[in-house]
Design an enzyme around this catalytic site. Structure first.
Site, mmCIF file in Angstrom:
data_model
loop_
_atom_site.group_PDB
_atom_site.id
_atom_site.type_symbol
_atom_site.label_atom_id
_atom_site.label_comp_id
_atom_site.label_asym_id
_atom_site.label_seq_id
_atom_site.Cartn_x
_atom_site.Cartn_y
_atom_site.Cartn_z
ATOM 1 N N ASP A 38 67.195 -23.646 4.327
ATOM 2 C CA ASP A 38 67.421 -22.191 4.234
ATOM 3 C C ASP A 38 66.303 -21.589 3.417
ATOM 4 O O ASP A 38 65.979 -22.097 2.347
ATOM 5 C CB ASP A 38 68.767 -21.855 3.580
ATOM 6 C CG ASP A 38 69.287 -20.501 4.059
ATOM 7 O OD1 ASP A 38 70.340 -20.480 4.727
ATOM 8 O OD2 ASP A 38 68.626 -19.483 3.790
ATOM 9 N N ASN A 100 70.014 -22.724 13.732
ATOM 10 C CA ASN A 100 71.058 -21.749 13.395
ATOM 11 C C ASN A 100 70.515 -20.550 12.615
ATOM 12 O O ASN A 100 71.136 -19.491 12.594
ATOM 13 C CB ASN A 100 72.136 -22.494 12.587
ATOM 14 C CG ASN A 100 73.071 -21.553 11.854
ATOM 15 O OD1 ASN A 100 74.032 -21.046 12.425
ATOM 16 N ND2 ASN A 100 72.778 -21.297 10.568
ATOM 17 N N SER A 152 74.193 -16.010 21.513
ATOM 18 C CA SER A 152 75.146 -14.997 21.083
ATOM 19 C C SER A 152 75.664 -14.232 22.284
ATOM 20 O O SER A 152 74.958 -14.099 23.296
ATOM 21 C CB SER A 152 74.442 -14.014 20.133
ATOM 22 O OG SER A 152 75.263 -12.896 19.894
ATOM 23 N N TYR A 165 67.562 -8.632 19.110
ATOM 24 C CA TYR A 165 68.388 -9.822 18.862
ATOM 25 C C TYR A 165 68.884 -10.426 20.190
ATOM 26 O O TYR A 165 68.817 -11.645 20.409
ATOM 27 C CB TYR A 165 69.550 -9.375 17.980
ATOM 28 C CG TYR A 165 70.549 -10.413 17.594
ATOM 29 C CD1 TYR A 165 70.274 -11.319 16.575
ATOM 30 C CD2 TYR A 165 71.802 -10.469 18.210
ATOM 31 C CE1 TYR A 165 71.225 -12.263 16.197
ATOM 32 C CE2 TYR A 165 72.750 -11.394 17.831
ATOM 33 C CZ TYR A 165 72.457 -12.287 16.824
ATOM 34 O OH TYR A 165 73.391 -13.212 16.445
ATOM 35 N N GLY A 166 69.362 -9.558 21.089
ATOM 36 C CA GLY A 166 69.886 -10.037 22.370
ATOM 37 C C GLY A 166 68.814 -10.715 23.205
ATOM 38 O O GLY A 166 69.053 -11.749 23.826
ATOM 39 N N LYS A 169 68.119 -14.044 21.708
ATOM 40 C CA LYS A 169 69.249 -14.966 21.887
ATOM 41 C C LYS A 169 69.356 -15.461 23.331
ATOM 42 O O LYS A 169 69.792 -16.586 23.570
ATOM 43 C CB LYS A 169 70.551 -14.293 21.446
ATOM 44 C CG LYS A 169 70.696 -14.168 19.930
ATOM 45 C CD LYS A 169 70.521 -15.510 19.241
ATOM 46 C CE LYS A 169 71.161 -15.583 17.880
ATOM 47 N NZ LYS A 169 70.850 -16.866 17.203
ATOM 48 N N ALA A 197 82.022 -15.220 14.313
ATOM 49 C CA ALA A 197 82.594 -15.610 13.025
ATOM 50 C C ALA A 197 82.368 -14.538 11.975
ATOM 51 O O ALA A 197 81.426 -13.754 12.058
ATOM 52 C CB ALA A 197 81.964 -16.919 12.555
ATOM 53 N N ARG A 200 78.266 -12.934 6.498
ATOM 54 C CA ARG A 200 77.617 -11.712 6.003
ATOM 55 C C ARG A 200 76.947 -10.954 7.153
ATOM 56 O O ARG A 200 76.692 -9.758 7.046
ATOM 57 C CB ARG A 200 76.606 -12.046 4.911
ATOM 58 C CG ARG A 200 75.414 -12.838 5.415
ATOM 59 C CD ARG A 200 74.414 -13.136 4.312
ATOM 60 N NE ARG A 200 73.196 -13.673 4.900
ATOM 61 C CZ ARG A 200 72.060 -13.819 4.253
ATOM 62 N NH1 ARG A 200 71.975 -13.481 2.978
ATOM 63 N NH2 ARG A 200 71.003 -14.299 4.851
HETATM 64 P P1 NAI Z 1 74.214 -15.734 7.834
HETATM 65 O O1 NAI Z 1 73.353 -14.552 7.528
HETATM 66 O O2 NAI Z 1 75.430 -15.961 7.024
HETATM 67 O O3 NAI Z 1 73.350 -17.056 7.827
HETATM 68 C C1 NAI Z 1 72.072 -17.124 8.361
HETATM 69 C C2 NAI Z 1 71.224 -17.974 7.436
HETATM 70 O O4 NAI Z 1 69.914 -18.115 8.015
HETATM 71 C C3 NAI Z 1 71.034 -17.340 6.071
HETATM 72 O O5 NAI Z 1 71.424 -18.259 5.052
HETATM 73 C C4 NAI Z 1 69.543 -17.041 5.990
HETATM 74 O O6 NAI Z 1 68.983 -17.183 4.680
HETATM 75 C C5 NAI Z 1 68.973 -18.070 6.953
HETATM 76 N N1 NAI Z 1 67.683 -17.670 7.482
HETATM 77 C C6 NAI Z 1 67.342 -16.451 7.965
HETATM 78 N N2 NAI Z 1 66.052 -16.454 8.341
HETATM 79 C C7 NAI Z 1 65.567 -17.691 8.089
HETATM 80 C C8 NAI Z 1 64.296 -18.305 8.271
HETATM 81 N N3 NAI Z 1 63.273 -17.613 8.790
HETATM 82 N N4 NAI Z 1 64.145 -19.598 7.924
HETATM 83 C C9 NAI Z 1 65.188 -20.302 7.409
HETATM 84 N N5 NAI Z 1 66.404 -19.770 7.188
HETATM 85 C C10 NAI Z 1 66.599 -18.484 7.540
HETATM 86 O O7 NAI Z 1 74.615 -15.574 9.396
HETATM 87 P P2 NAI Z 1 75.621 -16.387 10.341
HETATM 88 O O8 NAI Z 1 76.585 -15.416 10.890
HETATM 89 O O9 NAI Z 1 76.095 -17.619 9.699
HETATM 90 O O10 NAI Z 1 74.634 -16.727 11.567
HETATM 91 C C11 NAI Z 1 74.229 -18.028 11.912
HETATM 92 C C12 NAI Z 1 73.702 -17.996 13.323
HETATM 93 O O11 NAI Z 1 74.746 -17.642 14.240
HETATM 94 C C13 NAI Z 1 72.580 -16.976 13.551
HETATM 95 O O12 NAI Z 1 71.630 -17.515 14.430
HETATM 96 C C14 NAI Z 1 73.305 -15.824 14.195
HETATM 97 O O13 NAI Z 1 72.441 -15.012 14.952
HETATM 98 C C15 NAI Z 1 74.313 -16.557 15.040
HETATM 99 N N6 NAI Z 1 75.449 -15.751 15.464
HETATM 100 C C16 NAI Z 1 76.397 -15.385 14.556
HETATM 101 C C17 NAI Z 1 77.473 -14.639 14.983
HETATM 102 C C18 NAI Z 1 78.593 -14.294 14.088
HETATM 103 O O14 NAI Z 1 79.598 -13.761 14.589
HETATM 104 N N7 NAI Z 1 78.510 -14.557 12.795
HETATM 105 C C19 NAI Z 1 77.577 -14.157 16.374
HETATM 106 C C20 NAI Z 1 76.560 -14.661 17.237
HETATM 107 C C21 NAI Z 1 75.528 -15.416 16.766
#
Ligand code: NAI
Length: 300
Positions: A38, A100, A152, A165-166, A169, A197, A200
């Site tokens: 991360d 992720n 997504s 984003y879309g 994805k 889910a 944040r």
């Molecule tokens: P989150 O914001 O809680 O976690 C994402 C993590 O990725 C963060 O800890 C951030 O520091 C890290 N990150 C961001 N850019 C980075 C980079 N360049 N290098 C390394 N780390 C990096 O978000 P969440 O919801 O846990 O998302 C995880 C994945 O699931 C993402 O790809 C998101 O697009 C996808 N997603 C989430 C959905 C949801 O409902 N939460 C819906 C659809 C997709």
């Protein structure tokens, strides 16, 4: 517990928070040694610190598991190469990569800036390609690999304000398609997860009831299943609030038009037959489509 990862090494990107953290903890619980990546920035990708990854590593170690932290920015290919080298130096192999990491820069399309577009594509699409490419030859040498892309509903269906984003994805679905073809002879399998889910990333668009139903822990089982030894290949799985579903890209049988009908008016007249999705085909390579149209042409 039937699915286990004893002796396997996993890299989970963006695992300092949300879904990635949940995936990393579960993989470790099931025996994997985990690189918790991360770069620790804000939701829009600004800032950066190793501490979220280090906290997850501490949690895994406290539970008796093995993990190391990595602060690579997945948008930077050299960072990704170093991350894979770190995993190989520590544990000798990389069996699993979960792409992720993600950021958001939502804005309606007319107001979207080049920076909004580029930064989101750089993390989601380029980041997934960078990490996959950095690990690819290692997986080929091992003759084993499981890669999971995170797509997504915004990609496969669309969502207001998320053109950047879309597009990124849906891009990872395209990346999966070709990597499945190229990885087949070395037992490298690639699938996609479409999660929903409460994290944040979604906290300000959901009600408290929705946030309660949408715990990340209900998504992680799909991720773990898709990177397991006996996982299906080339699978796009939705997971959220306890519902698991799959999707596929289908193509109508189509209609072969006579030469004098091959114009816009001929297509308009035949459009309902052309777009009839009953008996649709599902193809796994572009070549299969080409064979179909050439066979249609030859038959006529
Ligand atoms: P989150 O914001 O809680 O976690 C994402 C993590 O990725 C963060 O800890 C951030 O520091 C890290 N990150 C961001 N850019 C980075 C980079 N360049 N290098 C390394 N780390 C990096 O978000 P969440 O919801 O846990 O998302 C995880 C994945 O699931 C993402 O790809 C998101 O697009 C996808 N997603 C989430 C959905 C949801 O409902 N939460 C819906 C659809 C997709």
């Amino acid at each position: 517990m039937t699915i286990e990862f004893d002796g396997q090494v996993a890299i989970v990107t963006g695992a300092g928070n949300g879904l990635g953290k949940s995936h990393a903890l579960e993989l470790a619980k099931r025996g994997a040694k985990v690189v918790v990546n991360d770069f620790g920035g804000a939701r829009d990708g600004s800032g950066g610190s190793l501490s979220p990854a280090e906290e997850v590593v501490a949690e895994i170690r406290a539970a008796g598991g093995e993990a190391i932290a990595n602060g690579a920015n997945v948008a930077n290919y050299e960072d990704c190469e170093k991350m894979v080298a770190q995993a190989v130096a520590e544990w000798g192999r990389v069996d699993i990569l979960i792409n992720n990491a993600g950021i958001l820069r939502d804005r309606s399309f007319g107001k979207m800036t080049t920076a909004d577009w580029d930064s989101v594509v750089a993390v989601h699409l380029n980041g997934s390609a960078n990490c996959s490419r950095a690990v690819w030859n290692q997986m080929k040498e091992q003759n084993y690999g499981r890669i999971l892309m995170t797509t997504s509903t915004s990609g496969v269906y669309g969502n207001f304000g998320q053109a950047n984003y879309g597009a990124a994805k849906m891009g990872v679905v395209g990346l999966m398609n070709t990597l499945c073809i190229e990885g087949a002879k070395n037992n490298i399998q690639i699938s996609c997860l479409a999660p929903t889910a409460a994290t944040r990333m979604t906290e300000d668009i959901m009600t408290p009831d929705m946030l309660e139903a949408l715990k990340p822990k209900y998504v992680t089982p799909a991720a773990v299943f898709l990177v397991s030894r006996d996982a299906p290949n080339h699978t796009v799985m939705f997971a959220g609030a306890g519902t698991y579903a799959t999707m596929e890209i289908r193509e109508s049988k189509g209609k072969h038009l006579a030469e004098d009908q091959r114009n816009a008016d001929g297509i308009a007249e035949s459009f309902s037959a052309i777009s009839d999705m009953s008996n649709a085909d599902v193809f796994y390579t572009g070549t299969e489509h080409v064979i179909k149209i050439v066979q249609n042409a030859t038959k006529s």
